[in-house]
Design an enzyme around this catalytic site. Structure first.
Site, mmCIF file in Angstrom:
data_model
loop_
_atom_site.group_PDB
_atom_site.id
_atom_site.type_symbol
_atom_site.label_atom_id
_atom_site.label_comp_id
_atom_site.label_asym_id
_atom_site.label_seq_id
_atom_site.Cartn_x
_atom_site.Cartn_y
_atom_site.Cartn_z
ATOM 1 N N HIS A 194 0.803 -1.224 0.000
ATOM 2 C CA HIS A 194 0.000 0.000 0.000
ATOM 3 C C HIS A 194 0.832 1.267 0.000
ATOM 4 O O HIS A 194 0.381 2.308 -0.456
ATOM 5 C CB HIS A 194 -0.985 -0.029 1.174
ATOM 6 C CG HIS A 194 -2.076 -1.007 0.942
ATOM 7 N ND1 HIS A 194 -2.118 -2.236 1.556
ATOM 8 C CD2 HIS A 194 -3.125 -0.985 0.090
ATOM 9 C CE1 HIS A 194 -3.169 -2.908 1.116
ATOM 10 N NE2 HIS A 194 -3.792 -2.182 0.224
ATOM 11 N N ARG A 301 -10.928 3.664 -1.063
ATOM 12 C CA ARG A 301 -10.434 2.857 0.056
ATOM 13 C C ARG A 301 -10.737 3.612 1.348
ATOM 14 O O ARG A 301 -9.883 4.338 1.877
ATOM 15 C CB ARG A 301 -8.922 2.625 -0.093
ATOM 16 C CG ARG A 301 -8.539 1.715 -1.268
ATOM 17 C CD ARG A 301 -7.035 1.531 -1.333
ATOM 18 N NE ARG A 301 -6.615 0.411 -2.122
ATOM 19 C CZ ARG A 301 -6.059 0.500 -3.345
ATOM 20 N NH1 ARG A 301 -5.883 1.664 -3.915
ATOM 21 N NH2 ARG A 301 -5.688 -0.580 -3.994
ATOM 22 N N ARG A 337 -15.834 1.434 -0.853
ATOM 23 C CA ARG A 337 -15.548 0.090 -0.342
ATOM 24 C C ARG A 337 -15.630 0.162 1.173
ATOM 25 O O ARG A 337 -15.004 1.037 1.781
ATOM 26 C CB ARG A 337 -14.138 -0.354 -0.750
ATOM 27 C CG ARG A 337 -13.773 -1.674 -0.094
ATOM 28 C CD ARG A 337 -12.476 -2.208 -0.579
ATOM 29 N NE ARG A 337 -11.337 -1.473 -0.025
ATOM 30 C CZ ARG A 337 -10.078 -1.755 -0.343
ATOM 31 N NH1 ARG A 337 -9.818 -2.717 -1.206
ATOM 32 N NH2 ARG A 337 -9.085 -1.068 0.191
ATOM 33 N N GLU A 436 -11.388 -11.297 -4.405
ATOM 34 C CA GLU A 436 -9.975 -11.230 -4.038
ATOM 35 C C GLU A 436 -9.440 -12.566 -3.548
ATOM 36 O O GLU A 436 -8.275 -12.672 -3.195
ATOM 37 C CB GLU A 436 -9.770 -10.189 -2.926
ATOM 38 C CG GLU A 436 -10.285 -8.820 -3.275
ATOM 39 C CD GLU A 436 -9.991 -7.794 -2.195
ATOM 40 O OE1 GLU A 436 -8.982 -7.104 -2.310
ATOM 41 O OE2 GLU A 436 -10.798 -7.691 -1.252
ATOM 42 N N ASP A 460 -4.816 -8.541 -4.100
ATOM 43 C CA ASP A 460 -5.010 -9.631 -3.143
ATOM 44 C C ASP A 460 -5.266 -10.959 -3.837
ATOM 45 O O ASP A 460 -4.839 -12.005 -3.353
ATOM 46 C CB ASP A 460 -6.162 -9.301 -2.179
ATOM 47 C CG ASP A 460 -5.683 -8.400 -1.066
ATOM 48 O OD1 ASP A 460 -4.589 -8.678 -0.527
ATOM 49 O OD2 ASP A 460 -6.363 -7.414 -0.751
ATOM 50 N N ARG A 470 2.109 -10.001 -0.437
ATOM 51 C CA ARG A 470 2.354 -8.859 -1.317
ATOM 52 C C ARG A 470 3.291 -7.819 -0.723
ATOM 53 O O ARG A 470 3.747 -6.913 -1.415
ATOM 54 C CB ARG A 470 1.025 -8.222 -1.750
ATOM 55 C CG ARG A 470 0.212 -7.668 -0.605
ATOM 56 C CD ARG A 470 -1.209 -7.357 -1.030
ATOM 57 N NE ARG A 470 -1.373 -5.994 -1.486
ATOM 58 C CZ ARG A 470 -2.555 -5.370 -1.564
ATOM 59 N NH1 ARG A 470 -3.667 -6.026 -1.250
ATOM 60 N NH2 ARG A 470 -2.645 -4.148 -1.971
ATOM 61 N N CYS A 507 -9.937 -3.678 -10.260
ATOM 62 C CA CYS A 507 -9.437 -2.485 -9.576
ATOM 63 C C CYS A 507 -8.064 -2.672 -8.929
ATOM 64 O O CYS A 507 -7.581 -1.787 -8.245
ATOM 65 C CB CYS A 507 -10.436 -1.992 -8.535
ATOM 66 S SG CYS A 507 -10.684 -3.144 -7.191
HETATM 67 C C1 PEP Z 1 -6.804 -5.383 -4.376
HETATM 68 O O1 PEP Z 1 -6.598 -6.218 -3.492
HETATM 69 O O2 PEP Z 1 -6.529 -5.573 -5.583
HETATM 70 C C2 PEP Z 1 -7.397 -4.085 -4.047
HETATM 71 C C3 PEP Z 1 -7.757 -3.229 -4.975
HETATM 72 O O3 PEP Z 1 -7.535 -3.782 -2.732
HETATM 73 P P1 PEP Z 1 -6.305 -3.299 -1.807
HETATM 74 O O4 PEP Z 1 -5.124 -3.050 -2.708
HETATM 75 O O5 PEP Z 1 -6.764 -2.078 -1.114
HETATM 76 O O6 PEP Z 1 -6.116 -4.462 -0.903
HETATM 77 MG MG MG Z 2 -7.498 -5.952 -1.545
#
Ligand code: PEP
Ligand code: MG
Length: 596
Positions: A194, A301, A337, A436, A460, A470, A507
């Site tokens: 993130h 988010r 979300r 996910e 995810d 990740r 996304c």
């Molecule tokens: C994802 O997991 O692809 C997603 C868009 O959510 P985040 O990156 O916030 O976990």
């Molecule tokens: Mg995610």
């Protein structure tokens, strides 16, 4: 002042040249090991007294800010407060200073090592694990002793710096004063961590996973950050400075050229239309969303506005935020979300959950169901905003049908409360889920009848399908967005969604990668939601391609089973068509080779 080149994972495109500034380092590894003259022994002991006291005060203040209804979560801080006022640890550290004439921080490290050895002999696993708390508090005290910078101290920097850190949590990153930072590099982190996502949103070049950062870079060193290729040059030579200033100039020109046409629709030469939405973490990004030509927000988010504060926002505060967002974007859509807290996104009020496997733990919808009142409050705020704009809601990390029913149950409770309170809401607000998890993929055909849309969260989905954390740089080379299993999963979800007549969006970061977008187009994805800064470049790619080309590429790729062959084919095809776009992109396909 020797020149060194370090390799990392590029996560946010752009070039920057500037002075390095360390916000944090891995504490114990970098404790300076010096002796001090006899005359300074008592001064070192006094430094220990002061650092223990300061950390104790800081922790107590943090404890006092926790609302009473969340008192349970304060127990970790309580145990840290106890450690910070433990007279034995302080006394032993001072004794070591006196006996061996070493610095305060080194003495504290030694004192902790002694405790570690004692704990190792204990049978009880719970007690043995308490050493990690002692280590955490000691690291905090050592940081104090070393005068290391906290995020708020970046404010004191007069010129913009290249920020260096061992690790930055999303909370650290949003706490930064962005006007003081031109780029950033960290030791920890993976392709879709993130921190990288946030750096892209903030439009600052960034790289993560720079293993030897702390070894070779010091505060004040001149560094080049190449966020396109993931290269960091320490003390560059004259010709490199020229080369990179040239590249920076070209990058900026390219950027200006794509911005000019970014408000045009995402439509292929043969007339296939795909909606291009933006992923947003913070309200402040909205102007960038509109400037970059987003057709709405496909993923808000919402948890980010919980990360930087010590308390929790109430329903009215959330409603204000969501209403403003919906109004500002209307008639464009905004997809809220529901909270995706947990794992690396920890709100301060809840403290550290200390889970053995945070990514597999209490995060996203699971966290919200555990904190049902908070969840309902958030849903009420989204519902209240639904009458002021074009609003949709989706739940993160849904693993099966029961979770959808449970989440919708809370949504109904929220609606009932609003009715009782006389607040209006849109009863037809679309409700979707993020796909996910592999379990969700396999039953997508069933789940498609339960919701209004799917949004595939590839960050995810890749993590959970391939078993690759990740955030972990050690396995980042295995994080393969175009693994055949990932391609099949997305295709299956798109087909299942369409069969049931619902829209499917993607996304994750994969959707902002120029190599991957044509494949998504070929699958017939209805919309993508991507980091706002990627929209102009991705729209240009969409507008210069045909659906037929994309379908051909997808067909070709579906017949390959080695990731290296898939990546090669995709790179080759796309690069031939769009050499400029690809020069100026930090692709998530890069760095797939085994680490040295
Ligand atoms: C994802 O997991 O692809 C997603 C868009 O959510 P985040 O990156 O916030 O976990
Ligand atoms: Mg995610």
């Amino acid at each position: 002042m020797s020149r060194v080149t370090l390799q990392g994972i590029p996560v946010s495109a752009g070039i920057s040249v500037g002075k390095a500034f360390f916000m944090n380092r891995r504490s114990f590894e970098n404790v300076p090991r010096h002796t001090v003259p006899e005359s300074l022994v008592s001064a070192e002991q006094a430094r220990l007294d002061l650092a223990f006291r300061n950390v104790h005060d800081e922790l107590t203040q943090a404890r006092d800010k926790i609302p009473t209804e969340l008192a349970d979560h304060g127990t970790i801080i309580d145990s840290h407060i106890m450690i910070s006022r433990d007279p034995k640890l302080l006394a032993r550290s001072k004794e070591i200073v006196r006996d061996t004439n070493i610095t305060a921080e080194w003495a504290l490290e030694k004192a902790v090592r002694e405790v570690e050895r004692k704990f190792e002999a204990i049978d009880d696993l719970y007690l043995r694990e308490r050493i990690s708390d002692i280590r955490l508090v000691a690291q905090r005290i050592i940081k104090k002793l070393l005068g290391q910078h906290h995020e708020e101290e970046v404010v004191g920097v007069s010129n913009r710096v290249v920020l260096m850190a061992h690790d930055l949590t999303p909370a650290d990153t949003i706490g930064l004063d962005i006007s003081k930072i031109m780029s950033l590099a960290t030791v920890e982190g993976g392709k879709t961590s993130h921190t990288g996502i946030l750096a892209r949103s903030l439009q600052i070049p960034a790289m993560v996973g720079v293993t030897d950062l702390e070894k070779y870079v010091n505060d004040g060193d001149l560094v080049i950050i190449d966020g396109l290729k993931g290269k960091l040059i320490v003390n560059p030579e004259e010709h490199e400075l020229e080369l990179y200033s040239d590249l920076k100039y070209q990058f900026e020109n390219y950027h200006k050229s794509i911005i000019r046409e970014c408000q045009l629709p995402g439509e292929t030469i043969d007339g296939y239309r795909i909606n291009v939405f933006a992923n947003v973490e913070l309200f402040e990004e909205l102007p960038a969303v509109l400037e970059n030509g987003a057709e709405g927000v496909g993923l808000y988010r919402t948890e980010y506005s919980f990360l930087s504060r010590a308390d929790l926002p109430g329903e009215d505060e959330l409603t204000d935020e969501y209403v403003q967002m919906a109004e500002m974007l209307a008639p464009r859509k905004v997809v809220f979300r529901s909270l995706d807290l947990g794992a690396d996104k920890l709100a301060k009020v809840f403290g550290d959950l200390r889970e053995p496997n945070p990514a597999l733990g209490l995060r996203a919808i699971r966290f919200s169901m555990r904190h049902r009142d908070l969840f309902r409050q958030q849903l009420k705020a989204v519902l209240r905003a639904s009458v002021t704009g074009n609003v949709a809601l989706m739940f993160p990390m849904i693993s099966g049908i029961n979770e959808i029913h449970e989440a919708k149950g809370v949504l109904r409770e929220a609606q009932a409360e609003l009715e009782k309170e006389g607040h209006a809401y849109d009863a037809d607000m679309p409700v979707g889920i993020m796909v996910e998890l592999p379990s969700t993929v396999f039953i997508a055909d069933v789940l498609a009848h339960e919701v209004d849309f799917f949004s595939v969260g590839t960050n995810d989905l890749i993590q959970y399908s391939l078993g690759i954390d990740r955030l972990n740089r050690h396995v980042s080379y295995l994080y393969q967005p175009l693994h055949p299993a990932v391609i099949r999963s997305i295709k299956y979800v798109v087909d299942a969604g369409h069969q049931a007549g619902i829209e499917v969006s993607v996304c994750g970061e994969l959707a902002s990668d120029p190599y991957c977008v044509p494949i998504l187009l070929g699958m017939g994805v209805d919309s993508i939601s991507i980091t706002p800064q990627a929209i102009p470049g991705i729209k240009r790619i969409i507008r210069q391609t045909t659906m037929e080309d994309c379908k051909n590429l997808l067909r070709e790729v579906q017949e390959l089973f080695q990731v290296s062959a898939i990546n090669h084919t995709v790179r080759d095809t796309i690069f031939r068509r769009f050499p400029e776009e690809l020069t100026f992109y930090a692709s998530i396909l890069d760095n797939e080779e085994l680490p040295a």
